[in-house]
Motif scaffolding. Sequence first.
Motif, PDB file in Angstrom:
ATOM      1  N   VAL A  16      -9.832   3.599  -0.907  1.00  0.00           N
ATOM      2  CA  VAL A  16     -10.099   2.880   0.343  1.00  0.00           C
ATOM      3  C   VAL A  16     -11.480   2.227   0.295  1.00  0.00           C
ATOM      4  CG1 VAL A  16     -10.509   3.165   2.815  1.00  0.00           C
ATOM      5  CG2 VAL A  16      -8.501   4.212   1.755  1.00  0.00           C
ATOM      6  N   LEU A  17     -12.475   2.958  -0.179  1.00  0.00           N
ATOM      7  CA  LEU A  17     -13.822   2.400  -0.227  1.00  0.00           C
ATOM      8  C   LEU A  17     -13.900   1.206  -1.180  1.00  0.00           C
ATOM      9  CD1 LEU A  17     -16.084   5.570  -0.091  1.00  0.00           C
ATOM     10  CD2 LEU A  17     -15.173   4.166   1.751  1.00  0.00           C
ATOM     11  N   GLY A  18     -13.074   1.215  -2.201  1.00  0.00           N
ATOM     12  CA  GLY A  18     -13.037   0.103  -3.139  1.00  0.00           C
ATOM     13  C   GLY A  18     -12.535  -1.193  -2.518  1.00  0.00           C
ATOM     14  N   ARG A  58      -9.646  11.089  -4.083  1.00  0.00           N
ATOM     15  CA  ARG A  58      -9.381   9.837  -4.821  1.00  0.00           C
ATOM     16  C   ARG A  58      -8.867   8.752  -3.878  1.00  0.00           C
ATOM     17  NH1 ARG A  58      -7.577  10.869 -10.950  1.00  0.00           N
ATOM     18  NH2 ARG A  58      -9.010  12.569 -11.342  1.00  0.00           N
ATOM     19  N   LEU A  59      -8.125   9.150  -2.897  1.00  0.00           N
ATOM     20  CA  LEU A  59      -7.641   8.208  -1.887  1.00  0.00           C
ATOM     21  C   LEU A  59      -8.827   7.607  -1.133  1.00  0.00           C
ATOM     22  CD1 LEU A  59      -5.165   7.010  -0.365  1.00  0.00           C
ATOM     23  CD2 LEU A  59      -5.386   8.950   1.192  1.00  0.00           C
ATOM     24  N   MET A 110       0.816  -1.201   0.000  1.00  0.00           N
ATOM     25  CA  MET A 110       0.000   0.000   0.000  1.00  0.00           C
ATOM     26  C   MET A 110       0.858   1.263   0.000  1.00  0.00           C
ATOM     27  SD  MET A 110      -3.245  -0.546   0.019  1.00  0.00           S
ATOM     28  CE  MET A 110      -3.531  -2.129  -0.688  1.00  0.00           C
ATOM     29  N   GLY A 111       2.060   1.173   0.477  1.00  0.00           N
ATOM     30  CA  GLY A 111       2.908   2.352   0.515  1.00  0.00           C
ATOM     31  C   GLY A 111       2.710   3.120   1.804  1.00  0.00           C
ATOM     32  N   LYS A 112       3.447   4.204   1.925  1.00  0.00           N
ATOM     33  CA  LYS A 112       3.416   4.982   3.157  1.00  0.00           C
ATOM     34  C   LYS A 112       2.175   5.865   3.265  1.00  0.00           C
ATOM     35  CE  LYS A 112       8.341   4.948   3.783  1.00  0.00           C
ATOM     36  NZ  LYS A 112       9.563   5.695   3.965  1.00  0.00           N
ATOM     37  N   ILE A 113       1.602   6.247   2.142  1.00  0.00           N
ATOM     38  CA  ILE A 113       0.444   7.136   2.172  1.00  0.00           C
ATOM     39  C   ILE A 113      -0.775   6.415   2.737  1.00  0.00           C
ATOM     40  CG2 ILE A 113      -1.186   8.423   0.745  1.00  0.00           C
ATOM     41  CD1 ILE A 113       1.125   9.083  -1.106  1.00  0.00           C
ATOM     42  N   LEU A 114      -0.949   5.167   2.362  1.00  0.00           N
ATOM     43  CA  LEU A 114      -2.147   4.423   2.740  1.00  0.00           C
ATOM     44  C   LEU A 114      -1.791   3.347   3.751  1.00  0.00           C
ATOM     45  CD1 LEU A 114      -5.135   4.201   2.180  1.00  0.00           C
ATOM     46  CD2 LEU A 114      -4.630   2.671   0.297  1.00  0.00           C
ATOM     47  N   ASP A 115      -1.981   3.666   5.024  1.00  0.00           N
ATOM     48  CA  ASP A 115      -1.703   2.679   6.060  1.00  0.00           C
ATOM     49  C   ASP A 115      -3.003   2.311   6.768  1.00  0.00           C
ATOM     50  OD1 ASP A 115      -2.265   4.783   7.800  1.00  0.00           O
ATOM     51  OD2 ASP A 115      -0.200   5.046   8.431  1.00  0.00           O
ATOM     52  N   LEU A 162      -5.013   5.134   8.496  1.00  0.00           N
ATOM     53  CA  LEU A 162      -5.732   6.003   7.562  1.00  0.00           C
ATOM     54  C   LEU A 162      -6.972   5.292   7.016  1.00  0.00           C
ATOM     55  CD1 LEU A 162      -6.089   8.560   5.931  1.00  0.00           C
ATOM     56  CD2 LEU A 162      -4.454   7.645   4.272  1.00  0.00           C
ATOM     57  N   ILE A 163      -6.835   4.029   6.697  1.00  0.00           N
ATOM     58  CA  ILE A 163      -7.971   3.255   6.188  1.00  0.00           C
ATOM     59  C   ILE A 163      -9.104   3.269   7.211  1.00  0.00           C
ATOM     60  CG2 ILE A 163      -8.760   0.924   5.621  1.00  0.00           C
ATOM     61  CD1 ILE A 163      -5.903   0.523   4.364  1.00  0.00           C
ATOM     62  N   TYR A 164      -8.790   2.965   8.457  1.00  0.00           N
ATOM     63  CA  TYR A 164      -9.824   2.938   9.487  1.00  0.00           C
ATOM     64  C   TYR A 164     -10.357   4.333   9.812  1.00  0.00           C
ATOM     65  CZ  TYR A 164      -9.439  -2.046  10.144  1.00  0.00           C
ATOM     66  OH  TYR A 164      -9.482  -3.401   9.938  1.00  0.00           O
TER      67      TYR A 164
END
Length: 102
Positions: free
Chosen positions: A47-49, A42-43, A1-6, A9-11
């Motif tokens: 996440v919703l996807g 877009r992020l 996921m990389g550093k942007i999406l952890d 952040l998802i939760y």
Amino acid sequence: MGKILDEDLIYEILSVVEEIPEGKVASYGQIARLIGRDKNSRLVGKVLGMAEFYGKYPCHRVVNHAGRTAPGWREQKMLLEDEGVGFKANGCVDMKQHQWEE
């Protein structure tokens, strides 16, 4: 996921989605603003996807800023209609009537 999406952040995104009441919708940008990431709509969509991997969330209550539902997800409109969400003649959610005022 990389550093942007952890995971945090998802939760964080999913916890906002979880707060959208039945019969209301929020936009991707609105959710991004609520988590302090104004330019990351877009992020939010990304996440919703993949939200199904994190539990059951009312992702069908999230539309774009104009009220357009997600492309390729035919059930979304039906789910929203079942909750009493109204649509305009162009097929978009009537955002004036149904946008969540957080």
